[in-house]
Scaffold this motif. Structure first.
Motif, PDB file in Angstrom:
ATOM      1  N   ASP A  57      10.658   1.993 -10.383  1.00 12.01           N
ATOM      2  CA  ASP A  57      11.158   2.803 -11.498  1.00 12.01           C
ATOM      3  C   ASP A  57      12.386   2.156 -12.144  1.00 12.01           C
ATOM      4  OD1 ASP A  57       9.165   4.729 -11.004  1.00 12.01           O
ATOM      5  OD2 ASP A  57      10.442   5.728  -9.512  1.00 12.01           O
ATOM      6  N   GLY A  58      12.360   0.824 -12.249  1.00 14.38           N
ATOM      7  CA  GLY A  58      13.427   0.092 -12.909  1.00 14.38           C
ATOM      8  C   GLY A  58      14.644  -0.181 -12.053  1.00 14.38           C
ATOM      9  N   VAL A  59      14.632   0.251 -10.796  1.00 13.99           N
ATOM     10  CA  VAL A  59      15.780   0.060  -9.906  1.00 13.99           C
ATOM     11  C   VAL A  59      15.435  -0.978  -8.844  1.00 13.99           C
ATOM     12  CG1 VAL A  59      17.325   1.165  -8.239  1.00 13.99           C
ATOM     13  CG2 VAL A  59      16.533   2.434 -10.252  1.00 13.99           C
ATOM     14  N   VAL A  60      16.314  -1.949  -8.638  1.00 11.48           N
ATOM     15  CA  VAL A  60      16.094  -2.966  -7.610  1.00 11.48           C
ATOM     16  C   VAL A  60      16.215  -2.318  -6.232  1.00 11.48           C
ATOM     17  CG1 VAL A  60      16.963  -5.097  -6.569  1.00 11.48           C
ATOM     18  CG2 VAL A  60      16.892  -4.864  -9.058  1.00 11.48           C
ATOM     19  N   VAL A  61      15.140  -2.394  -5.449  1.00 14.84           N
ATOM     20  CA  VAL A  61      15.132  -1.778  -4.129  1.00 14.84           C
ATOM     21  C   VAL A  61      15.020  -2.814  -3.010  1.00 14.84           C
ATOM     22  CG1 VAL A  61      14.210   0.416  -4.938  1.00 14.84           C
ATOM     23  CG2 VAL A  61      12.624  -1.416  -4.265  1.00 14.84           C
ATOM     24  N   THR A  62      14.618  -4.029  -3.354  1.00 13.87           N
ATOM     25  CA  THR A  62      14.448  -5.073  -2.337  1.00 13.87           C
ATOM     26  C   THR A  62      14.723  -6.433  -2.951  1.00 13.87           C
ATOM     27  OG1 THR A  62      12.719  -3.791  -1.211  1.00 13.87           O
ATOM     28  CG2 THR A  62      12.842  -6.138  -0.707  1.00 13.87           C
ATOM     29  N   VAL A  63      15.412  -7.282  -2.192  1.00 14.96           N
ATOM     30  CA  VAL A  63      15.604  -8.678  -2.569  1.00 14.96           C
ATOM     31  C   VAL A  63      15.129  -9.529  -1.401  1.00 14.96           C
ATOM     32  CG1 VAL A  63      17.274 -10.473  -3.123  1.00 14.96           C
ATOM     33  CG2 VAL A  63      17.523  -8.202  -4.133  1.00 14.96           C
ATOM     34  N   ALA A  64      14.223 -10.455  -1.689  1.00 15.62           N
ATOM     35  CA  ALA A  64      13.655 -11.295  -0.638  1.00 15.62           C
ATOM     36  C   ALA A  64      14.002 -12.757  -0.870  1.00 15.62           C
ATOM     37  CB  ALA A  64      12.127 -11.125  -0.584  1.00 15.62           C
ATOM     38  N   ALA A  65      14.512 -13.398   0.171  1.00 23.52           N
ATOM     39  CA  ALA A  65      14.829 -14.824   0.136  1.00 23.52           C
ATOM     40  C   ALA A  65      13.832 -15.555   1.027  1.00 23.52           C
ATOM     41  CB  ALA A  65      16.253 -15.067   0.614  1.00 23.52           C
ATOM     42  N   GLY A  79      21.605  -2.645 -12.652  1.00 23.21           N
ATOM     43  CA  GLY A  79      21.511  -2.908 -14.079  1.00 23.21           C
ATOM     44  C   GLY A  79      20.103  -3.324 -14.450  1.00 23.21           C
ATOM     45  N   ASP A  80      19.916  -3.656 -15.688  1.00 24.93           N
ATOM     46  CA  ASP A  80      18.597  -4.000 -16.201  1.00 24.93           C
ATOM     47  C   ASP A  80      18.401  -5.505 -16.138  1.00 24.93           C
ATOM     48  OD1 ASP A  80      16.148  -3.959 -17.479  1.00 24.93           O
ATOM     49  OD2 ASP A  80      17.044  -4.037 -19.477  1.00 24.93           O
ATOM     50  N   PHE A  81      17.349  -5.940 -15.467  1.00 27.64           N
ATOM     51  CA  PHE A  81      17.040  -7.362 -15.378  1.00 27.64           C
ATOM     52  C   PHE A  81      15.826  -7.655 -16.243  1.00 27.64           C
ATOM     53  CE2 PHE A  81      19.800  -7.050 -11.839  1.00 27.64           C
ATOM     54  CZ  PHE A  81      20.298  -8.309 -11.617  1.00 27.64           C
ATOM     55  N   PRO A  82      16.018  -8.029 -17.495  1.00 26.50           N
ATOM     56  CA  PRO A  82      14.877  -8.330 -18.362  1.00 26.50           C
ATOM     57  C   PRO A  82      14.171  -9.580 -17.896  1.00 26.50           C
ATOM     58  CG  PRO A  82      16.906  -9.018 -19.413  1.00 26.50           C
ATOM     59  CD  PRO A  82      17.303  -8.280 -18.153  1.00 26.50           C
ATOM     60  N   ASP A 113       0.821  -1.211   0.000  1.00 30.11           N
ATOM     61  CA  ASP A 113       0.000   0.000   0.000  1.00 30.11           C
ATOM     62  C   ASP A 113       0.855   1.261   0.000  1.00 30.11           C
ATOM     63  OD1 ASP A 113      -2.464  -1.261  -0.072  1.00 30.11           O
ATOM     64  OD2 ASP A 113      -2.601  -1.412   2.121  1.00 30.11           O
ATOM     65  N   ARG A 114       1.997   1.192   0.711  1.00 33.85           N
ATOM     66  CA  ARG A 114       2.860   2.375   0.821  1.00 33.85           C
ATOM     67  C   ARG A 114       3.784   2.544  -0.375  1.00 33.85           C
ATOM     68  NH1 ARG A 114       3.528   0.425   6.219  1.00 33.85           N
ATOM     69  NH2 ARG A 114       5.605  -0.339   5.669  1.00 33.85           N
ATOM     70  N   ALA A 115       3.872   1.548  -1.238  1.00 31.11           N
ATOM     71  CA  ALA A 115       4.803   1.605  -2.366  1.00 31.11           C
ATOM     72  C   ALA A 115       4.088   1.303  -3.673  1.00 31.11           C
ATOM     73  CB  ALA A 115       5.960   0.641  -2.140  1.00 31.11           C
ATOM     74  N   PRO A 116       3.203   2.181  -4.114  1.00 35.55           N
ATOM     75  CA  PRO A 116       2.511   1.935  -5.393  1.00 35.55           C
ATOM     76  C   PRO A 116       3.508   1.910  -6.550  1.00 35.55           C
ATOM     77  CG  PRO A 116       2.179   4.196  -4.646  1.00 35.55           C
ATOM     78  CD  PRO A 116       2.830   3.472  -3.504  1.00 35.55           C
ATOM     79  N   GLY A 117       3.213   1.074  -7.524  1.00 37.02           N
ATOM     80  CA  GLY A 117       4.108   0.989  -8.679  1.00 37.02           C
ATOM     81  C   GLY A 117       5.275   0.054  -8.488  1.00 37.02           C
ATOM     82  N   LEU A 118       5.302  -0.664  -7.349  1.00 37.32           N
ATOM     83  CA  LEU A 118       6.392  -1.613  -7.090  1.00 37.32           C
ATOM     84  C   LEU A 118       6.220  -2.823  -8.009  1.00 37.32           C
ATOM     85  CD1 LEU A 118       8.727  -1.498  -5.009  1.00 37.32           C
ATOM     86  CD2 LEU A 118       7.401  -3.081  -3.612  1.00 37.32           C
ATOM     87  N   GLU A 119       7.287  -3.215  -8.693  1.00 38.19           N
ATOM     88  CA  GLU A 119       7.260  -4.345  -9.627  1.00 38.19           C
ATOM     89  C   GLU A 119       7.949  -5.543  -8.996  1.00 38.19           C
ATOM     90  OE1 GLU A 119       8.750  -5.395 -14.191  1.00 38.19           O
ATOM     91  OE2 GLU A 119       9.684  -3.752 -13.048  1.00 38.19           O
ATOM     92  N   LEU A 120       7.236  -6.667  -8.910  1.00 32.40           N
ATOM     93  CA  LEU A 120       7.799  -7.880  -8.329  1.00 32.40           C
ATOM     94  C   LEU A 120       8.218  -8.848  -9.424  1.00 32.40           C
ATOM     95  CD1 LEU A 120       5.336  -8.616  -5.380  1.00 32.40           C
ATOM     96  CD2 LEU A 120       7.599  -7.574  -5.253  1.00 32.40           C
TER      97      LEU A 120
END
Length: 323
Positions: free
Chosen positions: A277-285, A310-313, A254-261
């Motif tokens: 916005d195309g930048v990795v901000v979180t990595v979850a294991a 970098g870009d992760f297609p 809810d606090r991070a609209p537009g987050l891409e998983l």
């Protein structure tokens, strides 16, 4: 396991003259498992090489196995770093987690900001770098960790480990046994396809903010631990209980609209990466047991996400190659 690094050595060619260039990948693999940090692992290996080339030429010629010498010195440097790390982590803001690593194929697609010789590019991904395993290693004393990793993971004999720790082989054997007891043996890891399916369902429920679905996917005693390093906002203490974790995940969405998983391999097992916005901000294991998520480790500290720049297609999904 007998893990040996096989990537490029990233040297300037100087070491090729005495046959030590090929040791760098193996040493990086050892150091990362001992320290849980790519940066610190590279620093430890660099220090070992510096000491090697600080020896008089005649002394280097007397050493029958430069690789064994470099391993011993790297182990000693890591031992010192582990001792000082405890004091540093007491001052760390929030929980400290190991640095997550992308799959080699993802790394190749994204490209490294440090160039193809970056140490993260050479770390072999297997069960000994899974986040669950690295977190267990964090519970060990420095001496236990060194003895356990060198013997149980890399199969070094205790006679050689004794030279690293400055103890007798018998004492090193006891340290490894003590460390082994800390490693959970009650259950084996979930099958790779099973882990991937569960993580995919978590992604879908998280995206739709379906609390009920998330609760069903989480173990009732699930725990989420986050590492922001004090530089980005995140929960400072572990969130305990499946229902609480589910509500927290939805609140984050809810606090991070537009987050891409994105579904991505994290340290060799299925995980999730969040981009803004195309930048990795979180990595979850994730640690999956009996079809449910038991533990989630969330890394948000930007300093620990540099291998993910970098870009992760979009990439074909499925079990990671080293799972």
């Amino acid at each position: 396991m007998g893990i040996v690094g096989t990537g490029t050595d990233g040297t300037d060619g100087t070491e090729d003259m005495d046959g030590t260039a090929g040791e760098r990948g193996r040493l990086i693999n050892v150091a990362y498992r001992l320290l849980g940090s790519v940066t610190e692992a590279e620093d430890a290996v660099q220090e070992a090489y510096a000491r090697w080339y600080g020896l008089p030429g005649s002394r280097r010629e007397e050493i029958l196995s430069p690789g064994a010498w470099l391993t011993t010195v790297t182990g000693r440097v890591c031992l010192d770093l582990l001792g000082s790390a405890r004091a540093r982590r007491e001052r760390y803001v929030g929980a400290w987690l190991p640095e997550p690593l992308p799959d080699r194929a993802q790394w190749d697609r994204a490209g490294s900001s440090a160039g193809p010789g970056d140490p993260a590019d050479r770390i072999v991904l297997d069960e000994s770098v899974a986040m669950a395993f690295l977190v267990v290693l964090e519970s060990m004393t420095p001496a236990e960790r060194v003895a356990f990793v060198l013997h149980d993971v890399f199969r070094y004999p205790f006679a050689e480990i004794a030279g690293v720790l400055g103890r007798t082989p018998a004492a090193c054997k006891q340290l490894a046994a003590s460390a082994r007891r800390r490693v959970e043996t009650g259950r084996g890891p979930a099958p790779a396809t099973g882990r991937a399916d569960v993580v995919r369902h978590v992604k879908e429920a998280w995206e739709t903010k379906d609390v009920a679905a998330l609760v069903g996917l989480l173990d009732p005693a699930a725990v989420m631990t986050a590492d922001g390093g004090g530089t980005v906002g995140t929960v400072l203490r572990p969130v305990e209980g499946g229902a609480r974790v589910a509500r927290y995940m939805v609140a984050v969405a809810d606090r991070a609209p537009g987050l891409e998983l994105l579904e991505r391999s994290v340290n060799g097992v299925p995980g999730l990466v969040a981009r803004k916005d195309g930048v990795v901000v979180t990595v979850a294991a994730f640690d999956v047991a009996d079809g449910r998520v038991a533990r989630i480790w969330v890394v948000r500290n930007p300093e620990k996400l540099r291998p993910w720049t970098g870009d992760f297609p979009e990439a074909p999904q499925g079990p990671p190659r080293h799972a």
